[in-house]
Design a protein around this motif. Structure first.
Motif, mmCIF file in Angstrom:
data_model
loop_
_atom_site.group_PDB
_atom_site.id
_atom_site.type_symbol
_atom_site.label_atom_id
_atom_site.label_comp_id
_atom_site.label_asym_id
_atom_site.label_seq_id
_atom_site.Cartn_x
_atom_site.Cartn_y
_atom_site.Cartn_z
ATOM 1 N N CYS A 143 36.662 26.646 37.529
ATOM 2 C CA CYS A 143 36.658 27.024 38.233
ATOM 3 C C CYS A 143 37.226 28.653 38.692
ATOM 4 C CB CYS A 143 38.475 26.593 39.371
ATOM 5 S SG CYS A 143 38.280 25.034 40.017
ATOM 6 N N GLY A 144 38.139 29.562 37.463
ATOM 7 C CA GLY A 144 38.175 30.458 37.739
ATOM 8 C C GLY A 144 37.181 31.744 37.876
ATOM 9 N N ALA A 145 35.993 31.071 36.829
ATOM 10 C CA ALA A 145 34.906 31.861 36.905
ATOM 11 C C ALA A 145 33.864 31.711 38.246
ATOM 12 C CB ALA A 145 33.685 31.129 36.314
ATOM 13 N N LEU A 146 33.945 30.766 38.468
ATOM 14 C CA LEU A 146 33.559 31.069 39.919
ATOM 15 C C LEU A 146 34.009 31.768 41.071
ATOM 16 C CD1 LEU A 146 30.990 29.359 41.884
ATOM 17 C CD2 LEU A 146 33.035 27.213 42.038
ATOM 18 N N VAL A 147 35.513 31.937 40.702
ATOM 19 C CA VAL A 147 36.186 32.198 41.954
ATOM 20 C C VAL A 147 35.576 33.483 41.894
ATOM 21 C CG1 VAL A 147 38.402 32.719 42.670
ATOM 22 C CG2 VAL A 147 38.118 30.951 42.330
ATOM 23 N N ILE A 176 42.806 33.119 36.030
ATOM 24 C CA ILE A 176 41.582 34.508 36.234
ATOM 25 C C ILE A 176 42.368 34.864 34.360
ATOM 26 C CG2 ILE A 176 41.783 36.336 37.175
ATOM 27 C CD1 ILE A 176 39.652 34.321 38.569
ATOM 28 N N ASP A 177 42.018 35.569 33.879
ATOM 29 C CA ASP A 177 42.665 36.679 32.592
ATOM 30 C C ASP A 177 43.975 35.457 32.406
ATOM 31 O OD1 ASP A 177 41.170 38.567 33.464
ATOM 32 O OD2 ASP A 177 42.834 39.671 35.209
ATOM 33 N N GLY A 178 43.999 34.170 32.118
ATOM 34 C CA GLY A 178 44.367 33.519 31.438
ATOM 35 C C GLY A 178 45.519 32.811 31.722
ATOM 36 N N SER A 179 45.437 33.516 33.140
ATOM 37 C CA SER A 179 47.062 32.778 33.879
ATOM 38 C C SER A 179 46.362 31.970 35.074
ATOM 39 C CB SER A 179 47.926 33.841 34.512
ATOM 40 O OG SER A 179 48.352 34.940 34.226
ATOM 41 N N ARG A 180 47.266 30.894 35.529
ATOM 42 C CA ARG A 180 47.090 30.047 36.541
ATOM 43 C C ARG A 180 47.090 30.143 37.512
ATOM 44 N NH1 ARG A 180 45.413 24.251 35.569
ATOM 45 N NH2 ARG A 180 45.905 24.630 33.581
ATOM 46 N N VAL A 181 46.088 30.485 38.498
ATOM 47 C CA VAL A 181 46.456 30.514 39.616
ATOM 48 C C VAL A 181 46.701 29.387 40.920
ATOM 49 C CG1 VAL A 181 45.961 32.042 42.172
ATOM 50 C CG2 VAL A 181 45.651 32.770 39.424
ATOM 51 N N ALA A 182 47.417 28.936 41.598
ATOM 52 C CA ALA A 182 47.465 27.411 41.860
ATOM 53 C C ALA A 182 47.587 28.300 43.633
ATOM 54 C CB ALA A 182 48.252 26.481 41.487
ATOM 55 N N HIS A 183 46.482 27.414 45.122
ATOM 56 C CA HIS A 183 47.233 28.486 46.736
ATOM 57 C C HIS A 183 47.837 26.805 47.199
ATOM 58 C CE1 HIS A 183 46.178 32.035 46.052
ATOM 59 N NE2 HIS A 183 45.371 31.477 45.251
ATOM 60 N N ARG A 184 48.510 27.049 47.979
ATOM 61 C CA ARG A 184 48.898 25.273 48.815
ATOM 62 C C ARG A 184 47.445 25.655 49.993
ATOM 63 N NH1 ARG A 184 50.696 30.129 50.846
ATOM 64 N NH2 ARG A 184 51.321 30.462 53.063
ATOM 65 N N PRO A 188 43.192 39.330 41.492
ATOM 66 C CA PRO A 188 41.752 38.772 41.312
ATOM 67 C C PRO A 188 42.372 37.030 41.506
ATOM 68 C CG PRO A 188 42.671 38.551 39.435
ATOM 69 C CD PRO A 188 43.516 39.771 39.977
ATOM 70 N N ARG A 189 43.649 37.309 42.213
ATOM 71 C CA ARG A 189 44.233 36.040 42.665
ATOM 72 C C ARG A 189 43.677 35.552 43.328
ATOM 73 N NH1 ARG A 189 48.487 34.886 39.346
ATOM 74 N NH2 ARG A 189 49.740 33.541 40.596
ATOM 75 N N GLY A 190 43.176 35.926 44.760
ATOM 76 C CA GLY A 190 42.003 35.435 45.902
ATOM 77 C C GLY A 190 41.085 36.591 46.265
#
Length: 191
Positions: free
Chosen positions: A9-13, A48-56, A67-69
């Protein structure tokens, strides 16, 4: 969620974010990537870059800085759909789950309004699902479906500068009864 899914998913985003900032050839890939991000709900949680990103919700993903959005507006993302009814519908479903009264980072309404394709798809999804499905399969336009459902009036353009052309347009689009009623109305004195 599987271990590999957040990375995929990170690669796709990331691909979508790059495509949005690209000019010309790169931008043509944005609608396809947006569709995948929406279909796979890749925006919800990714790495992304080894960090987990989550959006509500999808809106927070859209307005979050890369890169978080996407660091974009809803209007920009709507333009990325290229008018493809499937992508427009997926986008509006994702946005619908955001706060109903939400406004994005430059005060664009989240809920589609007026006669836009997005507004039509939203109404059809809710009140005429069979017609909604026909629009998504390309069988008919969103406007034609709205007319068939009775949510919009059927209209035609009548050229006023040439009465013979206006008459031809009206004859071909009105029933004999409607034409008779029009003639009566036109013959009556103006109020």
């Amino acid at each position: 969620m599987t271990q590999g899914r957040p990375a995929v998913c990170g690669a796709l985003v990331s691909e979508l974010s790059v495509a949005m900032t690209a000019a010309g050839e790169g931008l043509v890939h944005a609608p396809r990537l947006l569709r995948r991000v929406l279909e796979e709900t890749a925006w919800r949680e990714f790495v992304i870059d080894g960090s987990r990103v989550a959006h509500r919700d999808f809106l927070s993903f859209v307005i979050a800085s890369p890169p978080r959005g996407l660091g974009a507006t809803v209007g920009t993302v709507r333009r990325l759909t290229g008018g493809d009814p499937v992508i427009v519908d997926l986008l509006e479903q994702a946005l619908q789950q955001s706060t109903a009264s939400a406004v994005d980072n430059i005060n664009e309404p989240i809920r589609p309004t007026g006669t836009s394709q997005a507004a039509a798809l939203r109404r059809l999804r809710k009140d005429a699902p069979t017609l909604h499905d026909r629009v998504l399969t390309g069988e008919m336009s969103a406007h034609a479906a709205m007319v068939e459902a009775g949510f919009r009036a059927r209209t035609v353009t009548v050229p006023l500068s040439r009465p013979e052309t206006a008459a031809r347009v009206l004859r071909s689009n009105l029933t004999p009864d409607e034409l008779a009623q029009l003639i009566t109305l036109l013959a009556a004195p103006a109020p």
